[in-house]
Design a protein around this motif. Structure first.
Motif, mmCIF file in Angstrom:
data_model
loop_
_atom_site.group_PDB
_atom_site.id
_atom_site.type_symbol
_atom_site.label_atom_id
_atom_site.label_comp_id
_atom_site.label_asym_id
_atom_site.label_seq_id
_atom_site.Cartn_x
_atom_site.Cartn_y
_atom_site.Cartn_z
ATOM 1 N N GLU A 123 0.805 -1.221 0.000
ATOM 2 C CA GLU A 123 0.000 0.000 0.000
ATOM 3 C C GLU A 123 0.842 1.277 0.000
ATOM 4 N N THR A 124 2.105 1.194 0.410
ATOM 5 C CA THR A 124 2.949 2.385 0.461
ATOM 6 C C THR A 124 3.974 2.348 -0.662
ATOM 7 N N GLN A 125 4.618 3.485 -0.873
ATOM 8 C CA GLN A 125 5.624 3.582 -1.931
ATOM 9 C C GLN A 125 6.884 2.825 -1.536
ATOM 10 N N VAL A 126 7.358 1.979 -2.432
ATOM 11 C CA VAL A 126 8.564 1.182 -2.216
ATOM 12 C C VAL A 126 9.478 1.373 -3.417
ATOM 13 N N VAL A 127 10.732 1.695 -3.161
ATOM 14 C CA VAL A 127 11.725 1.824 -4.225
ATOM 15 C C VAL A 127 12.484 0.500 -4.332
ATOM 16 N N ASN A 128 12.382 -0.134 -5.483
ATOM 17 C CA ASN A 128 13.084 -1.401 -5.716
ATOM 18 C C ASN A 128 14.371 -1.098 -6.478
ATOM 19 N N TRP A 129 15.497 -1.205 -5.765
ATOM 20 C CA TRP A 129 16.792 -0.857 -6.369
ATOM 21 C C TRP A 129 17.288 -1.918 -7.343
#
Length: 337
Positions: free
Chosen positions: A166-172
């Motif tokens: 549900e929240t913003q996740v940065v996938n590196w």
């Protein structure tokens, strides 16, 4: 009361209790056996996932679903062994489901979110992610209630599954891809910009985990602005995926390399200060003015070159190189097995 005792005595005397106890023990045994088999299957798939470099997300999905399915099947078979008609439980299950939905809606929500996260192609086990609060780490497990994220400092962060979707996740490291990083640095006014660029580019390309230049990915140096006492630059570089998984160490390694290069080239790195500059002293300027004051310009600093077989003083770079070598060794061992 007498009638109840007579019925109980008749039940014991006829041996019906033996059949009931046998069914109960058999049902418990089936459930326990299903749980053991599920655990063994999960362990086997986990070992296969650890050794495999391709298809790890798919193996993880099969691992989770197989574990849940085997336990559920064992419970249903156990209930059938007891002679319980599962279809007759439909109305009761519906009534209980309403109560469970109201009282345990948080648990159910996290469980469903976990199933969604397992099938989500954008965040997989093994990916290096960054959360909104700045926490960064590798996704190591998606459980029925929470996801475990292990940071590079060895901390295990327990994140509710709903937060992951549900929240913003940065996938590196989505699809094992690298990313471009920006390393800011500053030099004093008056230096040759082209010389700064060449020196820093050479230093960045000499770092072991810098990827070679291609048409779409190039190591560059940008002049980004004018500070109060400095020209502000950025090193723009593409590192390897292994280095991306340790962003703090990677940033520190490039910063160390840039400082060594600038110092070795006698390029001044400014710091907050108040300078009094005397351009001429009794008609003498620059070196002649310094000699008149009894001063001499310092010799440029040349960074020490480590002896063969000894680690460099850049600890962050050494750590990243060691991690990459260990990953390559494990991959080779897994392929050999």
């Amino acid at each position: 009361m007498t009638h109840t005792y007579d019925a109980l005595w008749t039940w014991l005397r006829t041996g019906a209790w033996i059949e009931g106890a046998t069914r109960l023990l058999l049902a418990v045994g089936i459930v326990v056996a299903a749980a053991i088999v599920a655990r063994l299957v999960v362990r086997l798939l986990r070992r296969l996932r650890d050794r495999s470099r391709i298809g790890r997300p798919l193996i993880y999905i099969v691992e989770k679903l197989a574990g849940y399915a085997l336990v559920i099947i064992g419970v249903f078979i156990g209930l059938s062994t007891l002679g319980i008609n599962l279809t007759s439980l439909a109305v009761f299950a519906g009534a209980v489901g309403v109560g469970v939905g109201l009282g345990l809606q948080g648990v159910v929500r996290e469980f469903v979110s976990g199933l969604v996260a397992i099938f989500d192609p954008f965040v997989n086990v093994g990916d290096f992610i960054e959360l909104e609060n700045g926490i960064r780490g590798e996704v190591t497990e998606v459980g029925p209630r929470a996801t475990r994220i292990k940071t590079n400092d060895g901390l295990n962060v327990i994140l509710p599954n709903s937060k992951l979707i549900e929240t913003q996740v940065v996938n590196w490291t989505l699809k094992d891809g690298t990313r471009r990083i920006h390393v800011p640095f500053s030099v004093a006014y008056g230096v040759d910009k082209v010389r700064v660029r060449d020196v820093v580019l050479d230093a960045a390309r000499a770092v072991a985990f810098t990827l070679p230049d291609t048409d779409s990915r190039k190591t560059q140096v940008w002049l980004t602005g004018f500070g109060d006492s400095s020209l502000n630059f950025e090193l723009v570089v593409w590192p390897t995926v292994d280095a991306v998984r340790r962003p703090s160490a990677m940033h520190a390694a490039y910063t160390w390399a840039i400082e060594d290069a600038l110092r070795g080239a006698a390029i001044e790195i400014p710091f907050p200060q108040l300078d009094l500059r005397v351009r001429s002293l009794f008609g003498r300027e620059e070196d002649a003015g310094l000699r008149a004051l009894g001063l001499q310009r310092g010799e440029p600093h040349v960074p020490a070159t480590p002896a063969p077989g000894h680690p460099s003083p850049n600890d962050a770079a050494d750590a990243l190189i060691a991690d990459a070598e260990e990953a390559a060794r494990l991959k080779k061992a897994a392929e050999g097995a």
